[in-house]
Design a protein around this motif. Structure first.
Motif, PDB file in Angstrom:
ATOM      1  N   ASP A 178       0.846  -1.198   0.000  1.00  0.00           N
ATOM      2  CA  ASP A 178       0.000   0.000   0.000  1.00  0.00           C
ATOM      3  C   ASP A 178       0.879   1.246   0.000  1.00  0.00           C
ATOM      4  O   ASP A 178       1.819   1.349   0.783  1.00  0.00           O
ATOM      5  CB  ASP A 178      -0.889  -0.033   1.248  1.00  0.00           C
ATOM      6  N   MET A 179       0.540   2.188  -0.883  1.00  0.00           N
ATOM      7  CA  MET A 179       1.397   3.369  -1.056  1.00  0.00           C
ATOM      8  C   MET A 179       0.564   4.530  -1.600  1.00  0.00           C
ATOM      9  O   MET A 179      -0.288   4.344  -2.458  1.00  0.00           O
ATOM     10  CB  MET A 179       2.519   3.015  -2.037  1.00  0.00           C
ATOM     11  N   ALA A 180       0.824   5.732  -1.096  1.00  0.00           N
ATOM     12  CA  ALA A 180       0.142   6.933  -1.595  1.00  0.00           C
ATOM     13  C   ALA A 180       1.132   8.081  -1.717  1.00  0.00           C
ATOM     14  O   ALA A 180       2.066   8.199  -0.921  1.00  0.00           O
ATOM     15  CB  ALA A 180      -1.011   7.329  -0.690  1.00  0.00           C
ATOM     16  N   ARG A 181       0.894   8.913  -2.706  1.00  0.00           N
ATOM     17  CA  ARG A 181       1.681  10.122  -2.921  1.00  0.00           C
ATOM     18  C   ARG A 181       0.767  11.229  -3.431  1.00  0.00           C
ATOM     19  O   ARG A 181      -0.245  10.957  -4.086  1.00  0.00           O
ATOM     20  CB  ARG A 181       2.774   9.888  -3.975  1.00  0.00           C
ATOM     21  N   THR A 182       1.174  12.477  -3.189  1.00  0.00           N
ATOM     22  CA  THR A 182       0.516  13.615  -3.820  1.00  0.00           C
ATOM     23  C   THR A 182       1.496  14.244  -4.800  1.00  0.00           C
ATOM     24  O   THR A 182       2.640  14.554  -4.437  1.00  0.00           O
ATOM     25  CB  THR A 182       0.054  14.645  -2.781  1.00  0.00           C
ATOM     26  N   TYR A 183       1.037  14.393  -6.039  1.00  0.00           N
ATOM     27  CA  TYR A 183       1.889  14.874  -7.130  1.00  0.00           C
ATOM     28  C   TYR A 183       1.445  16.255  -7.607  1.00  0.00           C
ATOM     29  O   TYR A 183       0.245  16.575  -7.607  1.00  0.00           O
ATOM     30  CB  TYR A 183       1.811  13.910  -8.315  1.00  0.00           C
ATOM     31  N   ALA A 184       2.429  17.032  -8.058  1.00  0.00           N
ATOM     32  CA  ALA A 184       2.140  18.312  -8.693  1.00  0.00           C
ATOM     33  C   ALA A 184       1.787  18.080 -10.162  1.00  0.00           C
ATOM     34  O   ALA A 184       2.382  17.229 -10.827  1.00  0.00           O
ATOM     35  CB  ALA A 184       3.354  19.224  -8.595  1.00  0.00           C
ATOM     36  N   VAL A 185       0.816  18.833 -10.654  1.00  0.00           N
ATOM     37  CA  VAL A 185       0.482  18.809 -12.078  1.00  0.00           C
ATOM     38  C   VAL A 185       1.030  20.104 -12.681  1.00  0.00           C
ATOM     39  O   VAL A 185       0.492  21.191 -12.459  1.00  0.00           O
ATOM     40  CB  VAL A 185      -1.037  18.712 -12.308  1.00  0.00           C
ATOM     41  N   GLY A 186       2.134  19.967 -13.400  1.00  0.00           N
ATOM     42  CA  GLY A 186       2.785  21.163 -13.934  1.00  0.00           C
ATOM     43  C   GLY A 186       3.329  22.025 -12.806  1.00  0.00           C
ATOM     44  O   GLY A 186       3.801  21.524 -11.786  1.00  0.00           O
ATOM     45  N   LYS A 187       3.257  23.323 -12.977  1.00  0.00           N
ATOM     46  CA  LYS A 187       3.733  24.257 -11.966  1.00  0.00           C
ATOM     47  C   LYS A 187       2.620  24.543 -10.975  1.00  0.00           C
ATOM     48  O   LYS A 187       1.509  24.920 -11.368  1.00  0.00           O
ATOM     49  CB  LYS A 187       4.201  25.556 -12.627  1.00  0.00           C
ATOM     50  N   ILE A 188       2.903  24.351  -9.694  1.00  0.00           N
ATOM     51  CA  ILE A 188       1.882  24.570  -8.664  1.00  0.00           C
ATOM     52  C   ILE A 188       2.291  25.742  -7.771  1.00  0.00           C
ATOM     53  O   ILE A 188       3.439  26.209  -7.815  1.00  0.00           O
ATOM     54  CB  ILE A 188       1.648  23.309  -7.813  1.00  0.00           C
ATOM     55  N   SER A 189       1.364  26.203  -6.968  1.00  0.00           N
ATOM     56  CA  SER A 189       1.631  27.332  -6.077  1.00  0.00           C
ATOM     57  C   SER A 189       2.610  26.937  -4.974  1.00  0.00           C
ATOM     58  O   SER A 189       2.776  25.758  -4.645  1.00  0.00           O
ATOM     59  CB  SER A 189       0.329  27.817  -5.443  1.00  0.00           C
ATOM     60  N   LYS A 190       3.249  27.933  -4.395  1.00  0.00           N
ATOM     61  CA  LYS A 190       4.154  27.677  -3.274  1.00  0.00           C
ATOM     62  C   LYS A 190       3.416  27.079  -2.094  1.00  0.00           C
ATOM     63  O   LYS A 190       3.946  26.220  -1.378  1.00  0.00           O
ATOM     64  CB  LYS A 190       4.860  28.979  -2.866  1.00  0.00           C
ATOM     65  N   ASP A 191       2.187  27.519  -1.870  1.00  0.00           N
ATOM     66  CA  ASP A 191       1.391  26.976  -0.765  1.00  0.00           C
ATOM     67  C   ASP A 191       1.099  25.494  -0.974  1.00  0.00           C
ATOM     68  O   ASP A 191       1.180  24.695  -0.030  1.00  0.00           O
ATOM     69  CB  ASP A 191       0.073  27.742  -0.641  1.00  0.00           C
ATOM     70  N   ALA A 192       0.763  25.120  -2.203  1.00  0.00           N
ATOM     71  CA  ALA A 192       0.476  23.711  -2.501  1.00  0.00           C
ATOM     72  C   ALA A 192       1.740  22.866  -2.350  1.00  0.00           C
ATOM     73  O   ALA A 192       1.702  21.759  -1.801  1.00  0.00           O
ATOM     74  CB  ALA A 192      -0.082  23.573  -3.904  1.00  0.00           C
ATOM     75  N   GLN A 193       2.870  23.399  -2.815  1.00  0.00           N
ATOM     76  CA  GLN A 193       4.137  22.664  -2.699  1.00  0.00           C
ATOM     77  C   GLN A 193       4.510  22.467  -1.233  1.00  0.00           C
ATOM     78  O   GLN A 193       4.977  21.392  -0.841  1.00  0.00           O
ATOM     79  CB  GLN A 193       5.246  23.418  -3.430  1.00  0.00           C
ATOM     80  N   ARG A 194       4.306  23.488  -0.429  1.00  0.00           N
ATOM     81  CA  ARG A 194       4.625  23.367   1.001  1.00  0.00           C
ATOM     82  C   ARG A 194       3.741  22.311   1.664  1.00  0.00           C
ATOM     83  O   ARG A 194       4.210  21.529   2.496  1.00  0.00           O
ATOM     84  CB  ARG A 194       4.456  24.706   1.707  1.00  0.00           C
ATOM     85  N   LEU A 195       2.479  22.272   1.299  1.00  0.00           N
ATOM     86  CA  LEU A 195       1.568  21.265   1.854  1.00  0.00           C
ATOM     87  C   LEU A 195       2.068  19.853   1.541  1.00  0.00           C
ATOM     88  O   LEU A 195       2.091  18.979   2.416  1.00  0.00           O
ATOM     89  CB  LEU A 195       0.161  21.465   1.295  1.00  0.00           C
ATOM     90  N   ILE A 196       2.463  19.635   0.306  1.00  0.00           N
ATOM     91  CA  ILE A 196       2.974  18.319  -0.095  1.00  0.00           C
ATOM     92  C   ILE A 196       4.217  17.967   0.721  1.00  0.00           C
ATOM     93  O   ILE A 196       4.360  16.834   1.215  1.00  0.00           O
ATOM     94  CB  ILE A 196       3.279  18.297  -1.601  1.00  0.00           C
ATOM     95  N   GLU A 197       5.109  18.931   0.880  1.00  0.00           N
ATOM     96  CA  GLU A 197       6.354  18.677   1.599  1.00  0.00           C
ATOM     97  C   GLU A 197       6.119  18.409   3.076  1.00  0.00           C
ATOM     98  O   GLU A 197       6.754  17.517   3.676  1.00  0.00           O
ATOM     99  CB  GLU A 197       7.301  19.866   1.412  1.00  0.00           C
ATOM    100  N   VAL A 198       5.210  19.160   3.686  1.00  0.00           N
ATOM    101  CA  VAL A 198       4.898  18.944   5.108  1.00  0.00           C
ATOM    102  C   VAL A 198       4.267  17.565   5.320  1.00  0.00           C
ATOM    103  O   VAL A 198       4.572  16.870   6.295  1.00  0.00           O
ATOM    104  CB  VAL A 198       3.981  20.065   5.635  1.00  0.00           C
ATOM    105  N   THR A 199       3.414  17.170   4.403  1.00  0.00           N
ATOM    106  CA  THR A 199       2.769  15.868   4.520  1.00  0.00           C
ATOM    107  C   THR A 199       3.789  14.740   4.451  1.00  0.00           C
ATOM    108  O   THR A 199       3.746  13.788   5.238  1.00  0.00           O
ATOM    109  CB  THR A 199       1.704  15.702   3.417  1.00  0.00           C
ATOM    110  N   LYS A 200       4.730  14.850   3.528  1.00  0.00           N
ATOM    111  CA  LYS A 200       5.807  13.858   3.436  1.00  0.00           C
ATOM    112  C   LYS A 200       6.657  13.866   4.712  1.00  0.00           C
ATOM    113  O   LYS A 200       6.966  12.804   5.276  1.00  0.00           O
ATOM    114  CB  LYS A 200       6.685  14.165   2.216  1.00  0.00           C
ATOM    115  N   LYS A 201       7.002  15.048   5.175  1.00  0.00           N
ATOM    116  CA  LYS A 201       7.834  15.154   6.383  1.00  0.00           C
ATOM    117  C   LYS A 201       7.102  14.560   7.584  1.00  0.00           C
ATOM    118  O   LYS A 201       7.738  13.953   8.471  1.00  0.00           O
ATOM    119  CB  LYS A 201       8.192  16.620   6.642  1.00  0.00           C
ATOM    120  N   ALA A 202       5.790  14.708   7.630  1.00  0.00           N
ATOM    121  CA  ALA A 202       5.018  14.158   8.747  1.00  0.00           C
ATOM    122  C   ALA A 202       5.190  12.641   8.845  1.00  0.00           C
ATOM    123  O   ALA A 202       5.299  12.076   9.935  1.00  0.00           O
ATOM    124  CB  ALA A 202       3.544  14.510   8.601  1.00  0.00           C
TER     125      ALA A 202
END
Length: 256
Positions: A113-137
């Protein structure tokens, strides 16, 4: 009941998890504006089958008489969709979207079982930070996924880190044990008290999966009976790996 896997079972778990990881790589390589979530789902299904596995999420029972079984091979959730989004021929990804993909590969009787959140093209800084925080969590949590520690130690670390970053964790859904069944004991919330819950033992295989919301923690279920969205419309991200508790550090099975 929590299952302790034998050496042979662990080897089979590793094979299923490898399929999950390879499938995610195939999806990631094809994510682009204009592609539909159905097309990505087909890529995932074909990859798993080619590798001798089957998509365990396909036809997964809803548990309700009035809600059909899950109709696709993956869950694909866009932007404010937290989990269980249904792939569709009519949903094209757009520049700036974020796409959470959750999949389970079943091979030789065991699940990865595996999940990831991916960016579609260029995303906002807020969206990128959310993805990074989720991974760090996730990585904050598995610091405590060691022999002798308790489930609550992992849960507490995830929840406190997410809170410290100004985000919310989903409370209605959680990580879980995994093996012959997709969902086994124990449940692994993304919040909780340290020192609580069962003790971790070598041979346990766990799916740890922070689900993080940019805004408030409240969620809603859509009429399809599957898709979960944020109540306030804020973005959500998901990061999950299947791990093995060992005599020393935890081993992540779904990373190539």
């Amino acid at each position: 009941m929590v299952t302790i896997k034998s050496k042979k079972e662990i080897e089979l778990m590793k094979e299923a998890c490898k399929v999950a990881a390879v499938t995610h790589k195939a999806i990631e390589e094809n994510i682009k504006p204009g592609i539909t979530t159905w097309e990505l789902d087909q890529i995932a299904e074909q990859t798993m089958i080619k590798l001798g596995a089957i998509p365990a999420e396909k036809n997964y029972p809803s548990g309700y008489d009035d809600v059909p079984n899950f109709p696709a091979s993956t869950c694909m959730s866009i932007n404010d969709e937290v989990i269980h989004g249904i792939p569709s021929k009519y949903r094209k990804l757009k520049e700036g979207d974020i796409l959470s993909v959750d999949l389970v590969a079943l091979k030789d009787g065991f699940n990865g079982d595996m999940a990831r959140t991916y960016a579609v093209g260029k995303i906002s800084k807020d969206a990128q930070r959310l993805i990074e925080v989720t991974k760090k969590a996730f990585f904050e949590g598995i610091k405590y996924a060691k022999k002798g520690n308790r489930i609550g130690d992992v849960s507490h670390a995830i929840g406190e880190y997410v809170r410290s970053q100004g985000y919310s964790v989903v409370r209605e859904f959680q990580g879980h044990g995994i093996g012959r069944q997709m969902h086994e004991d124990p449940g692994i919330p993304n919040y909780g008290k340290a020192g609580k819950g069962i003790r971790l033992e070598p041979g346990m295989t766990l799916a740890i999966e922070p689900m993080v919301i940019q805004g408030k923690q409240d969620i809603l279920e859509l009429e399809d009976g599957w898709t979960i969205v944020t109540e306030d419309g804020s973005l959500s991200a998901h990061y999950e790996n299947t791990i093995l508790i060992t005599e020393k550090e935890p081993e992540i099975l779904t990373i190539l």
